[in-house]
Design a protein around this motif. Structure first.
Motif, PDB file in Angstrom:
ATOM      1  N   THR A  20       0.841  -1.194   0.000  1.00  0.00           N
ATOM      2  CA  THR A  20       0.000   0.000   0.000  1.00  0.00           C
ATOM      3  C   THR A  20       0.875   1.242   0.000  1.00  0.00           C
ATOM      4  OG1 THR A  20      -0.135  -0.114   2.410  1.00  0.00           O
ATOM      5  CG2 THR A  20      -1.972  -1.058   1.185  1.00  0.00           C
ATOM      6  N   SER A  21       0.350   2.314  -0.578  1.00  0.00           N
ATOM      7  CA  SER A  21       1.059   3.583  -0.657  1.00  0.00           C
ATOM      8  C   SER A  21       0.432   4.560   0.331  1.00  0.00           C
ATOM      9  CB  SER A  21       0.951   4.129  -2.084  1.00  0.00           C
ATOM     10  OG  SER A  21       1.577   5.380  -2.185  1.00  0.00           O
ATOM     11  N   ASN A  23       1.515   8.348   3.005  1.00  0.00           N
ATOM     12  CA  ASN A  23       2.400   9.504   3.131  1.00  0.00           C
ATOM     13  C   ASN A  23       3.801   9.136   3.607  1.00  0.00           C
ATOM     14  OD1 ASN A  23       0.631  11.508   2.246  1.00  0.00           O
ATOM     15  ND2 ASN A  23      -0.332  11.645   4.244  1.00  0.00           N
ATOM     16  N   ASP A  24       3.923   8.114   4.456  1.00  0.00           N
ATOM     17  CA  ASP A  24       5.233   7.755   5.017  1.00  0.00           C
ATOM     18  C   ASP A  24       6.016   6.775   4.135  1.00  0.00           C
ATOM     19  OD1 ASP A  24       3.525   5.651   5.513  1.00  0.00           O
ATOM     20  OD2 ASP A  24       4.239   5.282   7.537  1.00  0.00           O
ATOM     21  N   GLY A  25       5.444   6.375   3.004  1.00  0.00           N
ATOM     22  CA  GLY A  25       6.131   5.468   2.083  1.00  0.00           C
ATOM     23  C   GLY A  25       5.239   4.315   1.674  1.00  0.00           C
ATOM     24  N   VAL A  26       5.849   3.334   1.040  1.00  0.00           N
ATOM     25  CA  VAL A  26       5.123   2.147   0.591  1.00  0.00           C
ATOM     26  C   VAL A  26       5.274   1.068   1.664  1.00  0.00           C
ATOM     27  CG1 VAL A  26       5.062   0.295  -1.114  1.00  0.00           C
ATOM     28  CG2 VAL A  26       5.384   2.661  -1.857  1.00  0.00           C
ATOM     29  N   THR A  27       4.148   0.529   2.125  1.00  0.00           N
ATOM     30  CA  THR A  27       4.162  -0.521   3.143  1.00  0.00           C
ATOM     31  C   THR A  27       3.926  -1.861   2.476  1.00  0.00           C
ATOM     32  OG1 THR A  27       3.338   0.987   4.835  1.00  0.00           O
ATOM     33  CG2 THR A  27       3.099  -1.366   5.271  1.00  0.00           C
ATOM     34  N   PHE A  28       4.880  -2.779   2.693  1.00  0.00           N
ATOM     35  CA  PHE A  28       4.824  -4.129   2.130  1.00  0.00           C
ATOM     36  C   PHE A  28       4.627  -5.099   3.289  1.00  0.00           C
ATOM     37  CE2 PHE A  28       7.593  -7.776   0.487  1.00  0.00           C
ATOM     38  CZ  PHE A  28       6.558  -8.348  -0.239  1.00  0.00           C
ATOM     39  N   LYS A  29       3.628  -5.971   3.172  1.00  0.00           N
ATOM     40  CA  LYS A  29       3.326  -6.947   4.228  1.00  0.00           C
ATOM     41  C   LYS A  29       3.354  -8.354   3.653  1.00  0.00           C
ATOM     42  CE  LYS A  29       0.376  -3.875   6.900  1.00  0.00           C
ATOM     43  NZ  LYS A  29      -0.940  -3.606   7.447  1.00  0.00           N
ATOM     44  N   LYS A  71       7.172   9.278  -5.413  1.00  0.00           N
ATOM     45  CA  LYS A  71       5.844   9.470  -5.983  1.00  0.00           C
ATOM     46  C   LYS A  71       5.874   9.277  -7.496  1.00  0.00           C
ATOM     47  CE  LYS A  71       2.116  12.808  -6.430  1.00  0.00           C
ATOM     48  NZ  LYS A  71       1.606  14.127  -6.086  1.00  0.00           N
ATOM     49  N   GLY A  72       4.909   8.511  -7.988  1.00  0.00           N
ATOM     50  CA  GLY A  72       4.778   8.287  -9.417  1.00  0.00           C
ATOM     51  C   GLY A  72       5.604   7.135  -9.948  1.00  0.00           C
ATOM     52  N   SER A  73       6.518   6.601  -9.136  1.00  0.00           N
ATOM     53  CA  SER A  73       7.333   5.465  -9.570  1.00  0.00           C
ATOM     54  C   SER A  73       6.594   4.163  -9.289  1.00  0.00           C
ATOM     55  CB  SER A  73       8.669   5.454  -8.837  1.00  0.00           C
ATOM     56  OG  SER A  73       9.452   6.565  -9.217  1.00  0.00           O
ATOM     57  N   SER A  92       5.855 -14.566  -3.955  1.00  0.00           N
ATOM     58  CA  SER A  92       5.279 -13.971  -5.149  1.00  0.00           C
ATOM     59  C   SER A  92       5.546 -12.469  -5.062  1.00  0.00           C
ATOM     60  CB  SER A  92       3.771 -14.254  -5.209  1.00  0.00           C
ATOM     61  OG  SER A  92       3.160 -13.818  -4.016  1.00  0.00           O
ATOM     62  N   ALA A  93       5.438 -11.789  -6.169  1.00  0.00           N
ATOM     63  CA  ALA A  93       5.750 -10.360  -6.210  1.00  0.00           C
ATOM     64  C   ALA A  93       4.472  -9.533  -6.212  1.00  0.00           C
ATOM     65  CB  ALA A  93       6.569 -10.054  -7.459  1.00  0.00           C
ATOM     66  N   LEU A  94       4.547  -8.362  -5.589  1.00  0.00           N
ATOM     67  CA  LEU A  94       3.429  -7.428  -5.597  1.00  0.00           C
ATOM     68  C   LEU A  94       3.925  -6.098  -6.164  1.00  0.00           C
ATOM     69  CD1 LEU A  94       1.763  -8.070  -2.122  1.00  0.00           C
ATOM     70  CD2 LEU A  94       1.002  -8.873  -4.348  1.00  0.00           C
ATOM     71  N   LYS A  95       3.122  -5.511  -7.048  1.00  0.00           N
ATOM     72  CA  LYS A  95       3.516  -4.275  -7.729  1.00  0.00           C
ATOM     73  C   LYS A  95       2.612  -3.128  -7.289  1.00  0.00           C
ATOM     74  CE  LYS A  95       4.588  -4.402 -12.178  1.00  0.00           C
ATOM     75  NZ  LYS A  95       4.483  -4.405 -13.656  1.00  0.00           N
ATOM     76  N   ILE A  96       3.208  -1.927  -7.196  1.00  0.00           N
ATOM     77  CA  ILE A  96       2.432  -0.736  -6.847  1.00  0.00           C
ATOM     78  C   ILE A  96       3.068   0.489  -7.478  1.00  0.00           C
ATOM     79  CG2 ILE A  96       3.710  -0.244  -4.719  1.00  0.00           C
ATOM     80  CD1 ILE A  96       0.960   0.557  -3.473  1.00  0.00           C
ATOM     81  N   THR A  97       2.245   1.481  -7.780  1.00  0.00           N
ATOM     82  CA  THR A  97       2.738   2.800  -8.168  1.00  0.00           C
ATOM     83  C   THR A  97       2.511   3.716  -6.980  1.00  0.00           C
ATOM     84  OG1 THR A  97       2.212   2.422 -10.481  1.00  0.00           O
ATOM     85  CG2 THR A  97       2.500   4.727  -9.795  1.00  0.00           C
ATOM     86  N   ASP A  98       3.598   4.323  -6.481  1.00  0.00           N
ATOM     87  CA  ASP A  98       3.511   5.175  -5.297  1.00  0.00           C
ATOM     88  C   ASP A  98       2.687   6.423  -5.621  1.00  0.00           C
ATOM     89  OD1 ASP A  98       3.856   6.170  -2.773  1.00  0.00           O
ATOM     90  OD2 ASP A  98       5.963   6.690  -3.018  1.00  0.00           O
TER      91      ASP A  98
END
Length: 100
Positions: A20-21, A23-29, A71-73, A92-98
């Motif tokens: 998830t994206s 304000n404090d960054g991208v959180t990966f769980k 942001k935007g990457s 497995s991999a998870l993808k997100i755009t910040d």
């Protein structure tokens, strides 16, 4: 046991749960792996290759906040469990755009 006589522990493959994206960054769980001493977190950009960006110590810690995400990457994350010199296969991999 490996050739050095060291115990090799078979670790289950971690399951990537969410990314998830905020304000404090991208959180990966990811889901906890029984017997893990910790986890290695890897990230790649759209055109890049995976780079280890963090070592999360403690088998019950299953979250990493990537404060360096821009942001935007677009990023893809995956995780591997470790115990001593034993390392699991990659999740497995998870993808997100910040967004922030």
């Amino acid at each position: 046991y490996n050739t050095d006589g060291a115990f090799i522990k078979r670790l289950a493959v971690p399951k990537a749960v969410s990314v998830t994206s905020a304000n404090d960054g991208v959180t990966f769980k990811w889901a906890k792996v029984s017997g893990a001493a910790g986890y290695y977190v890897y990230r790649k950009t759209t055109l890049g290759s995976y780079t280890k960006i963090a070592t999360v110590e403690g088998g019950s810690k299953v979250t990493y906040v990537d404060a360096s995400a821009k942001k935007g990457s677009t990023y893809t994350y995956m995780v591997r469990a470790y115990y001593g010199s034993s390392i699991s296969a990659a999740s497995s991999a998870l993808k997100i755009t910040d967004k922030y």
